[in-house]
Design an enzyme around this catalytic site. Structure first.
Site, PDB file in Angstrom:
ATOM      1  N   CYS A  10       0.827  -1.197   0.000  1.00 17.79           N
ATOM      2  CA  CYS A  10       0.000   0.000   0.000  1.00 17.79           C
ATOM      3  C   CYS A  10       0.863   1.249   0.000  1.00 17.79           C
ATOM      4  O   CYS A  10       2.090   1.178   0.062  1.00 17.79           O
ATOM      5  CB  CYS A  10      -0.858   0.046   1.253  1.00 17.79           C
ATOM      6  SG  CYS A  10      -1.710  -1.477   1.596  1.00 17.79           S
ATOM      7  N   GLY A  36      -1.576   1.450  -4.689  1.00 14.60           N
ATOM      8  CA  GLY A  36      -2.840   0.852  -4.288  1.00 14.60           C
ATOM      9  C   GLY A  36      -4.022   1.590  -4.850  1.00 14.60           C
ATOM     10  O   GLY A  36      -4.082   2.818  -4.781  1.00 14.60           O
ATOM     11  N   ASN A 111       1.464  -0.262   5.682  1.00 16.25           N
ATOM     12  CA  ASN A 111       1.902  -0.853   4.426  1.00 16.25           C
ATOM     13  C   ASN A 111       2.740  -2.074   4.748  1.00 16.25           C
ATOM     14  O   ASN A 111       3.732  -1.968   5.470  1.00 16.25           O
ATOM     15  CB  ASN A 111       2.721   0.181   3.643  1.00 16.25           C
ATOM     16  CG  ASN A 111       3.369  -0.422   2.398  1.00 16.25           C
ATOM     17  OD1 ASN A 111       4.386   0.069   1.932  1.00 16.25           O
ATOM     18  ND2 ASN A 111       2.818  -1.466   1.862  1.00 16.25           N
ATOM     19  N   GLY A 112       2.373  -3.205   4.162  1.00 16.43           N
ATOM     20  CA  GLY A 112       3.136  -4.425   4.403  1.00 16.43           C
ATOM     21  C   GLY A 112       2.219  -5.519   4.895  1.00 16.43           C
ATOM     22  O   GLY A 112       1.007  -5.329   5.015  1.00 16.43           O
ATOM     23  N   TYR A 252       9.904  -3.340  -9.444  1.00 14.20           N
ATOM     24  CA  TYR A 252       8.599  -2.996  -9.988  1.00 14.20           C
ATOM     25  C   TYR A 252       7.820  -1.950  -9.203  1.00 14.20           C
ATOM     26  O   TYR A 252       7.266  -1.018  -9.776  1.00 14.20           O
ATOM     27  CB  TYR A 252       7.758  -4.284 -10.064  1.00 14.20           C
ATOM     28  CG  TYR A 252       6.300  -4.040 -10.327  1.00 14.20           C
ATOM     29  CD1 TYR A 252       5.845  -3.781 -11.613  1.00 14.20           C
ATOM     30  CD2 TYR A 252       5.360  -4.037  -9.290  1.00 14.20           C
ATOM     31  CE1 TYR A 252       4.501  -3.537 -11.855  1.00 14.20           C
ATOM     32  CE2 TYR A 252       4.020  -3.794  -9.533  1.00 14.20           C
ATOM     33  CZ  TYR A 252       3.598  -3.548 -10.816  1.00 14.20           C
ATOM     34  OH  TYR A 252       2.279  -3.291 -11.057  1.00 14.20           O
ATOM     35  N   CYS A 445      15.330  -9.193   0.665  1.00 13.24           N
ATOM     36  CA  CYS A 445      14.476 -10.366   0.638  1.00 13.24           C
ATOM     37  C   CYS A 445      14.293 -10.745  -0.825  1.00 13.24           C
ATOM     38  O   CYS A 445      13.777  -9.961  -1.621  1.00 13.24           O
ATOM     39  CB  CYS A 445      13.123 -10.063   1.279  1.00 13.24           C
ATOM     40  SG  CYS A 445      11.985 -11.464   1.155  1.00 13.24           S
TER      41      CYS A 445
END
Ligand code: AMP
Length: 477
Positions: A10, A36, A111-112, A252, A445
């Site tokens: 988000c 979002g 967010n997450g 992205y 990650c």
């Protein structure tokens, strides 16, 4: 009813102490709309009162009425754009969430994606907590409510120390604006300052550019920021040995005109394109095109490194939302046609390198290869500026189940055949990692490519396999 947790990436933003805080947050969310489009909301604080406006859809859909912004009084505000992926498009999940704690209201925007929250949620429910949404963000609110501390900053610190996974959050109380980023630093979060003394926090710096705030620095992983009448204070709450920033933000999600650690995302994305050209040259091709807009920058990198000419072979209709967000496969497939139109004059009789940032389900390229050939392209050589996505993301990216990912059970050659192109090359994990910022303690990650999850995600995996089983048998989970 099946129990589900929303996965979401988000956009969040907060403004402290400025006239028209709501309007600024609105415009900031506008810059963050790419993060979002499913729902949007703003909460303001004004002399002990909270005002809230929210709804489903894009920002302009949600704030279409004449007084939607005007009614949001106050000099401080937070806002949220939600990009949700699994099910439950419900009003109850729209953020910012607002809750009345012992000493006053707080609003939170997240967010997450938290992991291993099912047990935590159940424990809270056994203790009497009543949840109003299926978002994992609400868990943070309940943990804050249960904290023995009086100050909101201490309650927040208490709460976030108990959760695991990805969170870049903003919290608004009557007296302060708070922001915090998880110790792994999965999602971005940065601090801005206006020359009039006002502070801001946002997911990406592109929001500051529009609002006239200067980018001060990132909120570092494991830091909480407290902004109140005394100014801005950084409060570290965890000392990570190594971060695990989501590398897909670089591939992205983030805008190329946003900065991370002082540098534009543009720079890293170009590097990916250059590395891709080194790893997968397309010697006798005539031109390089991108799949606009998300692969434009990587395609520029590829073109400059290969010496091939960059052309605009596909024109994107900007009035169609991201195809990914369309809920059904049929709509998604239609979406590709709605979204892109090939330029025959550029493509006709050419050997074309198509640079794409990622292949998830393969829907976009399968459709595009047909369109590009119909427009006269003689050969299609697809180059992808990220490795094959083979594993679900439990930290907020929408690769939520194995079955959806084309690289889950297909080799590169099988994918090439499936999307119908002459050659296909992916950037390797090593060269992707070599394209992004380096430094002591900086780690990424890459679980969606490698399956190496930096945290324990056993609960998520167990849940996913139950879900697969129940889809087959029709049982509830
Ligand atoms: P697909 O058509 O399923 O292979 O998806 C690939 C396309 O989706 C590419 O054009 C990407 O730019 C885009 N994409 C990749 N990841 C995401 C994401 N998390 N959300 C929305 N779009 C995405």
């Amino acid at each position: 009813m099946a129990c589900e947790t929303l996965r979401h990436n988000c956009g969040v933003i907060g403004i402290w102490d400025n006239d028209n805080a709501a309007e600024l947050v609105y415009h900031g969310l506008y810059s963050l709309q790419h993060r979002g489009q499913e729902s949007a909301g703003i909460v303001t604080a004004d002399n002990g009162h909270f005002y809230r406006h929210y709804g489903m859809g894009t920002l302009t859909q949600v704030f279409s009425g004449p007084d939607a912004i005007a009614k949001l009084k106050g000099r401080s505000a937070i806002g949220h754009n939600r990009y949700s992926t699994t099910g439950s498009s419900s009003h109850d999940n729209i953020q910012p969430l607002v809750a009345e704690l012992r000493d006053g209201p707080v609003a939170i925007a997240h967010n997450g994606n938290l992991v291993n929250t099912r047990k935590l949620r159940r424990k809270l429910q056994e203790d009497g907590a009543i949840f109003h949404s299926t978002t994992d963000s609400e868990i943070i609110v309940h943990l804050m409510a249960r904290s023995k501390h009086d100050k909101v900053r201490d309650k927040l610190r208490d709460a976030i120390k108990k959760v695991e996974g990805a969170y870049s959050i903003t919290v608004l109380s009557n007296h302060a604006l708070y922001a915090a980023r998880d110790p792994q630093g999965w999602r971005p979060l940065c601090i801005g300052k206006h020359e009039n003394g006002s502070w801001a926090v946002a997911s990406e710096t592109c929001a500051f550019d529009l609002l006239g705030y200067e980018y001060v620095r990132d909120v570092n992983p494991g830091e909480m920021v407290v902004i109140d009448e005394n100014g801005m204070e950084i409060v570290p709450f965890a000392k990570p040995k190594k971060t695990f920033q989501c590398i897909f933000e670089y591939v992205y999600f983030s805008r190329p005109d946003s900065r991370v650690a002082g540098e534009y995302i543009d720079k890293y994305r170009r590097r990916m394109g250059k590395n891709l050209s080194d790893e997968h040259p397309a010697g006798d091709a005539d031109i390089v095109i991108s799949v606009p807009d998300s692969s434009n920058t990587a395609a520029l990198g590829y073109a400059s490194q290969s010496g091939l000419k960059f052309e605009m072979g596909l024109i994107r209709n900007h009035y169609v939302g991201r195809t990914f967000i369309q809920p059904t496969q049929t709509m998604r497939e239609m979406g590709v046609r709605l979204k892109f139109n090939p330029v025959g004059g550029v493509l006709n009789d050419r050997k074309v390198v198509v640079v794409e940032d990622s292949i998830v389900r393969g829907t976009t390229l399968k459709k595009l290869s047909v369109l590009l050939r119909q427009a006269g392209a003689k050969e299609l050589h697809v180059r992808v500026s990220s490795p094959p996505i083979r594993f679900p993301c439990y930290y907020g990216m929408d690769f939520s189940s194995h079955g959806e990912l084309i690289a889950d059970d297909k080799s590169v050659e099988e994918i090439r055949k499936h999307i119908g192109v002459d050659s296909l090359g992916y950037l390797s994990v090593e060269r992707l990692l070599a394209s992004v910022p380096q430094g002591e303690g900086i780690g990424y990650c890459t679980a969606c490519f490698t399956g190496d999850y930096p945290t324990d995600v056993s609960e998520e995996i167990e849940y996913e396999s139950k879900l697969r089983y129940s889809t087959k048998t029709g049982e509830e989970t």
